[in-house]
Design an enzyme around this catalytic site. Structure first.
Site, PDB file in Angstrom:
ATOM      1  NE  ARG A   1      -4.278  -1.423   0.219  1.00  0.00           N
ATOM      2  CZ  ARG A   1      -5.403  -1.293   0.897  1.00  0.00           C
ATOM      3  NH1 ARG A   1      -5.588  -0.233   1.637  1.00  0.00           N
ATOM      4  NH2 ARG A   1      -6.341  -2.209   0.810  1.00  0.00           N
TER       5      ARG A   1
ATOM      6  NE  ARG B   1      -7.063   5.395   2.423  1.00  0.00           N
ATOM      7  CZ  ARG B   1      -7.918   4.496   2.891  1.00  0.00           C
ATOM      8  NH1 ARG B   1      -9.192   4.807   2.985  1.00  0.00           N
ATOM      9  NH2 ARG B   1      -7.493   3.323   3.281  1.00  0.00           N
TER      10      ARG B   1
ATOM     11  CG  ASP C   1      -8.869  -3.086  -4.428  1.00  0.00           C
ATOM     12  OD1 ASP C   1      -8.322  -2.473  -3.498  1.00  0.00           O
ATOM     13  OD2 ASP C   1      -9.658  -4.038  -4.242  1.00  0.00           O
TER      14      ASP C   1
ATOM     15  NE  ARG D   1      -9.693   7.868  -2.593  1.00  0.00           N
ATOM     16  CZ  ARG D   1     -10.930   8.089  -2.215  1.00  0.00           C
ATOM     17  NH1 ARG D   1     -11.406   9.314  -2.172  1.00  0.00           N
ATOM     18  NH2 ARG D   1     -11.720   7.077  -1.892  1.00  0.00           N
TER      19      ARG D   1
ATOM     20  CE1 TYR E   1     -13.333  -7.228   1.389  1.00  0.00           C
ATOM     21  CE2 TYR E   1     -11.668  -8.858   0.853  1.00  0.00           C
ATOM     22  CZ  TYR E   1     -12.085  -7.773   1.594  1.00  0.00           C
ATOM     23  OH  TYR E   1     -11.250  -7.231   2.539  1.00  0.00           O
TER      24      TYR E   1
HETATM   25  O1  CP3 Z   1      -0.075  -2.091  -2.355  1.00  0.00           O
HETATM   26  C1  CP3 Z   1      -0.426  -1.176  -3.112  1.00  0.00           C
HETATM   27  O2  CP3 Z   1      -0.171   0.023  -2.903  1.00  0.00           O
HETATM   28  C2  CP3 Z   1      -1.110  -1.528  -4.417  1.00  0.00           C
HETATM   29  C3  CP3 Z   1      -2.494  -1.223  -4.502  1.00  0.00           C
HETATM   30  C4  CP3 Z   1      -3.464  -2.029  -3.675  1.00  0.00           C
HETATM   31  C5  CP3 Z   1      -4.679  -1.492  -3.152  1.00  0.00           C
HETATM   32  N1  CP3 Z   1      -5.373  -2.503  -2.567  1.00  0.00           N
HETATM   33  C6  CP3 Z   1      -5.092  -0.105  -3.264  1.00  0.00           C
HETATM   34  C7  CP3 Z   1      -6.208   0.388  -2.436  1.00  0.00           C
HETATM   35  C8  CP3 Z   1      -3.428  -3.372  -3.314  1.00  0.00           C
HETATM   36  C9  CP3 Z   1      -2.349  -4.420  -3.565  1.00  0.00           C
HETATM   37  C10 CP3 Z   1      -4.649  -3.660  -2.626  1.00  0.00           C
HETATM   38  C11 CP3 Z   1      -4.973  -4.984  -2.122  1.00  0.00           C
HETATM   39  C12 CP3 Z   1      -6.234  -5.203  -1.426  1.00  0.00           C
HETATM   40  N2  CP3 Z   1      -7.434  -4.594  -1.635  1.00  0.00           N
HETATM   41  C13 CP3 Z   1      -6.411  -6.209  -0.457  1.00  0.00           C
HETATM   42  C14 CP3 Z   1      -5.364  -7.195  -0.028  1.00  0.00           C
HETATM   43  C15 CP3 Z   1      -4.306  -6.613   0.812  1.00  0.00           C
HETATM   44  C16 CP3 Z   1      -4.768  -6.106   2.139  1.00  0.00           C
HETATM   45  O3  CP3 Z   1      -4.591  -4.901   2.372  1.00  0.00           O
HETATM   46  O4  CP3 Z   1      -5.270  -6.907   2.929  1.00  0.00           O
HETATM   47  C17 CP3 Z   1      -7.754  -6.152  -0.029  1.00  0.00           C
HETATM   48  C18 CP3 Z   1      -8.388  -7.018   1.034  1.00  0.00           C
HETATM   49  C19 CP3 Z   1      -8.392  -5.130  -0.786  1.00  0.00           C
HETATM   50  C20 CP3 Z   1      -9.823  -4.727  -0.762  1.00  0.00           C
HETATM   51  C21 CP3 Z   1      -9.980  -3.326  -0.376  1.00  0.00           C
HETATM   52  N3  CP3 Z   1      -9.589  -2.244  -1.136  1.00  0.00           N
HETATM   53  C22 CP3 Z   1     -10.559  -2.822   0.820  1.00  0.00           C
HETATM   54  C23 CP3 Z   1     -11.097  -3.691   1.939  1.00  0.00           C
HETATM   55  C24 CP3 Z   1     -10.513  -1.441   0.742  1.00  0.00           C
HETATM   56  C25 CP3 Z   1     -11.120  -0.475   1.724  1.00  0.00           C
HETATM   57  C26 CP3 Z   1     -10.307  -0.335   2.940  1.00  0.00           C
HETATM   58  C27 CP3 Z   1      -9.299   0.746   2.752  1.00  0.00           C
HETATM   59  O5  CP3 Z   1      -8.124   0.531   3.099  1.00  0.00           O
HETATM   60  O6  CP3 Z   1      -9.696   1.806   2.269  1.00  0.00           O
HETATM   61  C28 CP3 Z   1      -9.857  -1.081  -0.457  1.00  0.00           C
HETATM   62  C29 CP3 Z   1      -9.578   0.288  -0.943  1.00  0.00           C
HETATM   63  C30 CP3 Z   1      -8.190   0.581  -1.404  1.00  0.00           C
HETATM   64  N4  CP3 Z   1      -7.398  -0.240  -2.151  1.00  0.00           N
HETATM   65  C31 CP3 Z   1      -7.505   1.809  -1.191  1.00  0.00           C
HETATM   66  C32 CP3 Z   1      -6.255   1.686  -1.850  1.00  0.00           C
HETATM   67  C33 CP3 Z   1      -5.179   2.740  -1.947  1.00  0.00           C
HETATM   68  C34 CP3 Z   1      -8.056   3.022  -0.482  1.00  0.00           C
HETATM   69  C35 CP3 Z   1      -8.899   3.770  -1.464  1.00  0.00           C
HETATM   70  C36 CP3 Z   1      -9.083   5.200  -1.126  1.00  0.00           C
HETATM   71  O7  CP3 Z   1      -9.990   5.489  -0.341  1.00  0.00           O
HETATM   72  O8  CP3 Z   1      -8.351   6.031  -1.699  1.00  0.00           O
END
Ligand code: CP3
Length: 338
Positions: A23, A27, A73, A36, A147
């Site tokens: 990640r 943010r 994602d 964003r 999911y």
């Molecule tokens: O690692 C990276 O920077 C690459 C991008 C990436 C994102 N999500 C961007 C993201 C990766 C590899 C993921 C993986 C992901 N997404 C997982 C597995 C890894 C982990 O963290 O457990 C899961 C379970 C998800 C599903 C997901 N995406 C959720 C549950 C959420 C909401 C919770 C949260 O953290 O906001 C997201 C949103 C998400 N994916 C954001 C980002 C940068 C936040 C979006 C935003 O509000 O800008």
């Protein structure tokens, strides 16, 4: 000439471990929040290849990480399989209809949804130097299925675990469909320029032992074997979060080239328990980076020493939190690189 991250995933041991953070684009970075807001939302950002490439490159520019992870994602796969996907501000992802309300066959797949993601990989590859490794990724089938079945994050992944007991044939069909789509998706990322790929199994830790074999190990083994057969030089990093004592079996039976350790794993134990020479990745607690202080460099040194003599990619045990001060990331890098 490949960079130190790719070299390490292939078994080299550079003087200083290469580093990237799960990640790392996101943010906690003001430049991410700005872009964003301009694009209006997370999915808008992901499907806009120019913007997604810019977000992928932002942390490389700021911190000089050794790897750039594609900004996307894990839930893009269900979206391409035809399930509705929304990210509601402050609520996390929503998939509809859920696989409790509908069947996979009711969905209309649209694999062209992957095209902008492949384009992001291409654009990013053009912008980062040769020594920065381009990382692709996908969710592991079990985590993605949790999911798709619940339609959102769920407590203890209850709905998917119940389906595993009540109707394992149905879960098997769902997992197998995700495996097939994921193989094509990862091959597409590699053909677009990804040099290594990571499989995120964030909810691997919620399964009983026999269930872990069936829903975590077996599908990840299929994906790793498929990538090996089409792209034998591309390392596959498995990240079975929460796998704990299952880690040695996971590594042995999936055939992944490297394994990510979450922050609950004692790196001394991992070093003893995992096959000699197997690259490991991890495993600083993201909350210690958020907290900062003297314990941060101490823990960095402890982790590095614990796996000394083994290929090691420095990373966190899970994604960096949105409230992490940027100075603490700089502190981490100073501790690691001197
Ligand atoms: O690692 C990276 O920077 C690459 C991008 C990436 C994102 N999500 C961007 C993201 C990766 C590899 C993921 C993986 C992901 N997404 C997982 C597995 C890894 C982990 O963290 O457990 C899961 C379970 C998800 C599903 C997901 N995406 C959720 C549950 C959420 C909401 C919770 C949260 O953290 O906001 C997201 C949103 C998400 N994916 C954001 C980002 C940068 C936040 C979006 C935003 O509000 O800008």
């Amino acid at each position: 000439m490949p960079g130190p991250l790719l070299d390490t995933l292939k078994g080299s041991i550079p003087d200083v471990p290469p580093v990237w953070l799960m990640r790392q684009a996101g943010r906690y970075l003001p430049e991410y929040r700005e872009l964003r807001a301009e694009k209006g939302g997370f999915l808008e950002l992901v499907y806009d290849s120019e913007a997604a490439a810019e977000v992928t490159v932002q942390p490389i520019r700021r911190f000089g990480f050794d790897g750039a992870i594609l900004f996307s994602d894990i839930l893009i796969v269900p979206h391409a399989m035809g399930q509705g996907l929304e990210f509601l501000a402050g609520e996390g992802p929503k998939l509809s209809p859920t696989l409790l309300e509908a069947k996979l066959e009711d969905f209309t797949a649209d694999h062209t949804r992957f095209d902008p993601v492949y384009r992001t990989v291409q654009l990013t590859r053009q912008q980062i130097g040769d020594r920065v490794t381009m990382l692709g990724f996908a969710g592991s089938p079990w985590t993605v299925a949790t999911y798709m079945i619940a339609g959102q994050g769920s407590k203890d992944q209850g709905p998917a675990r119940l389906m595993a007991y009540r109707d394992p044939k149905r879960l098997e069909a769902i997992i197998s469909a995700i495996v097939d789509v994921t193989i094509g998706y990862l091959r597409g990322q590699i053909d677009a320029g990804a040099e290594a790929v990571q499989l995120f199994d964030s909810w691997a830790g919620s399964l009983a032992p026999d269930q872990f074999e069936r829903w975590v190990i077996a599908p990840n083994a299929k994906i790793a074997a498929a990538i090996k057969s089409s792209h034998p030089d591309v390392p596959v990093i498995g990240f079975p979060k929460g796998a704990a004592a299952h880690l040695p079996a996971y590594v042995r039976e999936t055939g992944v080239d490297a394994v990510g350790l979450d922050e609950t794993v004692d790196p001394h134990w991992a070093n003893e328990a995992l096959p000699e020479g197997l690259p490991v990745q991890g495993n600083l607690d993201p909350l210690l980076v958020e907290a900062g202080g003297a314990a941060l460099p101490e823990r960095v040194a402890t982790i590095v020493r614990a796996v000394e003599g083994r290929p090691h990619v420095f990373n966190l045990g899970h994604g960096i939190g949105q409230f992490t001060p940027i100075e603490h990331v700089e502190q981490l890098l100073r501790a690691l690189r001197g």
